[in-house]
Design a protein around this motif. Structure first.
Motif, short mmCIF file in Angstrom:
data_model
loop_
_atom_site.label_atom_id
_atom_site.label_comp_id
_atom_site.label_asym_id
_atom_site.label_seq_id
_atom_site.Cartn_x
_atom_site.Cartn_y
_atom_site.Cartn_z
N PRO A 12 -13.69 -1.06 8.48
CA PRO A 12 -14.28 -2.23 7.83
C PRO A 12 -13.22 -3.28 7.56
N ARG A 13 -13.64 -4.50 7.37
CA ARG A 13 -12.69 -5.60 7.23
C ARG A 13 -11.78 -5.47 6.01
N PHE A 14 -12.27 -4.89 4.95
CA PHE A 14 -11.44 -4.77 3.75
C PHE A 14 -10.89 -3.36 3.59
N ASP A 15 -10.63 -2.69 4.70
CA ASP A 15 -10.00 -1.37 4.68
C ASP A 15 -8.72 -1.42 3.85
N THR A 16 -8.51 -0.38 3.06
CA THR A 16 -7.39 -0.40 2.12
C THR A 16 -6.04 -0.47 2.82
N ARG A 17 -5.83 0.37 3.83
CA ARG A 17 -4.54 0.36 4.51
C ARG A 17 -4.32 -0.93 5.29
N ILE A 18 -5.36 -1.37 6.00
CA ILE A 18 -5.21 -2.50 6.90
C ILE A 18 -5.18 -3.83 6.14
N PHE A 19 -6.27 -4.14 5.43
CA PHE A 19 -6.37 -5.46 4.81
C PHE A 19 -5.67 -5.52 3.45
N VAL A 20 -6.07 -4.61 2.56
CA VAL A 20 -5.59 -4.70 1.18
C VAL A 20 -4.07 -4.57 1.11
N LYS A 21 -3.51 -3.66 1.91
CA LYS A 21 -2.07 -3.42 1.83
C LYS A 21 -1.29 -4.20 2.88
N GLN A 22 -1.54 -3.92 4.17
CA GLN A 22 -0.67 -4.49 5.19
C GLN A 22 -0.89 -5.98 5.42
N CYS A 23 -2.14 -6.38 5.64
CA CYS A 23 -2.38 -7.80 5.90
C CYS A 23 -1.94 -8.67 4.73
N ARG A 24 -2.29 -8.26 3.53
CA ARG A 24 -1.90 -9.06 2.36
C ARG A 24 -0.39 -9.11 2.20
N SER A 25 0.28 -7.99 2.42
CA SER A 25 1.74 -7.97 2.25
C SER A 25 2.41 -8.87 3.26
N LEU A 26 1.97 -8.82 4.51
CA LEU A 26 2.56 -9.67 5.54
C LEU A 26 2.29 -11.15 5.26
N ALA A 27 1.05 -11.46 4.83
CA ALA A 27 0.71 -12.85 4.52
C ALA A 27 1.53 -13.36 3.33
N SER A 28 1.76 -12.51 2.35
CA SER A 28 2.51 -12.93 1.16
C SER A 28 3.97 -13.22 1.48
N HIS A 29 4.45 -12.71 2.62
CA HIS A 29 5.82 -12.97 3.04
C HIS A 29 5.89 -14.11 4.06
N GLY A 30 4.84 -14.88 4.17
CA GLY A 30 4.87 -16.09 4.97
C GLY A 30 4.37 -15.98 6.39
N HIS A 31 3.99 -14.78 6.83
CA HIS A 31 3.45 -14.64 8.19
C HIS A 31 2.01 -15.15 8.23
N GLU A 32 1.60 -15.68 9.37
CA GLU A 32 0.20 -16.05 9.59
C GLU A 32 -0.52 -14.81 10.10
N ARG A 50 -7.31 -14.87 8.24
CA ARG A 50 -8.49 -15.17 9.03
C ARG A 50 -9.10 -13.86 9.53
N ILE A 51 -10.41 -13.69 9.33
CA ILE A 51 -11.12 -12.50 9.81
C ILE A 51 -12.03 -12.91 10.96
N VAL A 52 -11.81 -12.28 12.12
CA VAL A 52 -12.60 -12.54 13.32
C VAL A 52 -13.49 -11.34 13.57
N ASP A 53 -14.79 -11.56 13.64
CA ASP A 53 -15.75 -10.47 13.83
C ASP A 53 -16.33 -10.53 15.24
#
Length: 394
Positions: A12-32, A50-53
């Motif tokens: 799912p889009r808000f998967d804990t490992r993928i979105f909540v942890k990794q995507c947010r952490s990378l975005a918070s460090h300036g990555h797109e 950005r979430i692409v479905d």
């Protein structure tokens, strides 16, 4: 800073490992950061991501045969600097991207060759054949990818033989999600529930857990949060004598999960001893610890080392409902001990078993991956991240 696309056809889009942890952490460090999913909920932007479905498949067959192709096309259209794959079925997509000169990272959430041996829909002979075939594909692909992330140290050790840039990024909890202070941990005089949070299946010990409820000597109740993997299994479990001690809560969001743990005096993770679970690091165990409640866990050597080493719970035979019930009753009847164990677990998370430490490893991994290197052949297609696609909502 880099443009990073995470790809999943199964999560799912808000998967804990993928979105909540990794995507947010990378975005918070300036990555797109962009995330490609197949859940049918449409495109969106959340927390600068950005979430692409690509559309929800009708079943496993369509997901394997068609959805992976749609994920690949969406990935190419994004024209990212790095593509991180989260599902084994996307390995062929990763090979195509690698052949096009793209940087590709594979995130090994599970030890798939071992996991396949325990699939109930495969005969023992078929399971061995499929496991060996997947292991061969994995070896081939990982040698061609640019890096590998592994959910446990054991998976890292196995996969590092195929790719030198292999790092374990453990599924430890974000400490701030669980704000309960240790001195307010489980008190049986106030709390009368113990909890299980997560996917509910036979292999995760739900039958034994409900059977244990029928053997309890204390008035404790089970708060069961999550969805059943099979409708037939749910029907069977609801007929067990201990079901009258169960409060079935269904799927909960992250705040709901934290609330269940705040009201519990203990958390259970009594998974059955399969090849993949014995060496796993179940995120729920560490979330119970983060919430300041003691853990009742399967008596696997690795888990016993963590639980007894941190003095944060009890280990039991997951096949034995009587042993599970005795552990629950013991903590319900000894609130002081439960408080002490909960405080110990919370301390262990704050000092070691937390996502903040893993996020630092993730950022360092990407810094290494993105370091200057000889020019590689690049795919010439168009379709970069739209200029406004990675920011706040419109």
């Amino acid at each position: 800073m880099a443009r990073i696309a995470h790809l999943s056809s199964a999560h799912p889009r808000f998967d804990t490992r993928i979105f909540v942890k990794q995507c947010r952490s990378l975005a918070s460090h300036g990555h797109e950061v962009a995330l490609v999913v197949a859940d049918g909920l449409g495109e969106a932007r959340c927390d600068g991501i950005r979430i692409v479905d690509v559309g929800r498949p009708s079943g496993r067959r369509e997901r394997m045969l068609r959805t992976t192709g749609r994920v690949c096309r969406a990935a190419l259209a994004l024209d990212a600097d790095v593509y991180q794959l989260h599902d084994p079925e996307l390995i062929p997509v990763g090979l195509r991207l690698a052949l096009a000169g793209r940087r590709v990272v594979f995130d090994a959430h599970e030890d798939v060759p071992s996991q396949l041996l325990d699939k109930p829909y495969l005969s023992p002979r078929s399971a061995r054949v499929v496991s060996r075939a997947y292991a061969a594909l994995e070896r081939l692909a990982l040698r061609r990818f640019d890096g590998v992330l592994a959910a446990t140290p054991l998976i890292r050790e196995r996969l590092a033989a195929f790719n030198p840039l292999t790092v374990d990024i453990n599924n430890f909890p974000r400490a701030e999600e669980f704000t309960q202070a240790p001195d307010k941990a489980a008190d049986a005089g106030v709390r009368n529930s113990f909890c299980y949070v997560g996917s509910i299946s036979a292999i995760r010990g739900v039958r034994e857990l409900v059977a244990a409820c029928a053997l309890l000597r204390t008035p404790a109740r089970l708060a069961l949060a999550g969805g059943f993997a099979e409708t037939e299994l749910e029907t069977q479990v609801r007929r067990l004598p201990g079901w009258n001690r169960v409060d079935a809560l269904g799927h909960l969001d992250r705040s709901g999960v934290a609330g269940v743990m705040e009201r519990a005096f203990a958390g259970l993770v009594t998974l059955l001893p399969t090849a993949s679970y014995r060496e796993a690091l179940p995120v729920k165990m560490f979330e119970y610890m983060a919430a300041g409640i003691p853990v009742i866990a399967s008596d696997f050597p690795l888990w016993r080392e963590i639980v007894e080493g941190s003095r944060c719970g009890l280990c039991v035979d997951p096949h034995d409902p009587a042993a599970i019930a005795a552990a629950i009753d013991h903590l319900a009847s000894h609130p002081g001990l439960a408080r002490e164990m909960g405080a110990n677990g919370r301390r262990a998370v704050l000092e070691h078993y937390n996502w903040e430490c893993e996020a630092d490893k993730l950022i360092a991994f990407y810094a290494d991956l993105l370091a200057p290197r000889p020019t590689r052949r690049r795919f010439s297609g168009k379709g970069a991240f739209p200029a406004r696609s990675m920011g706040s909502t419109d």
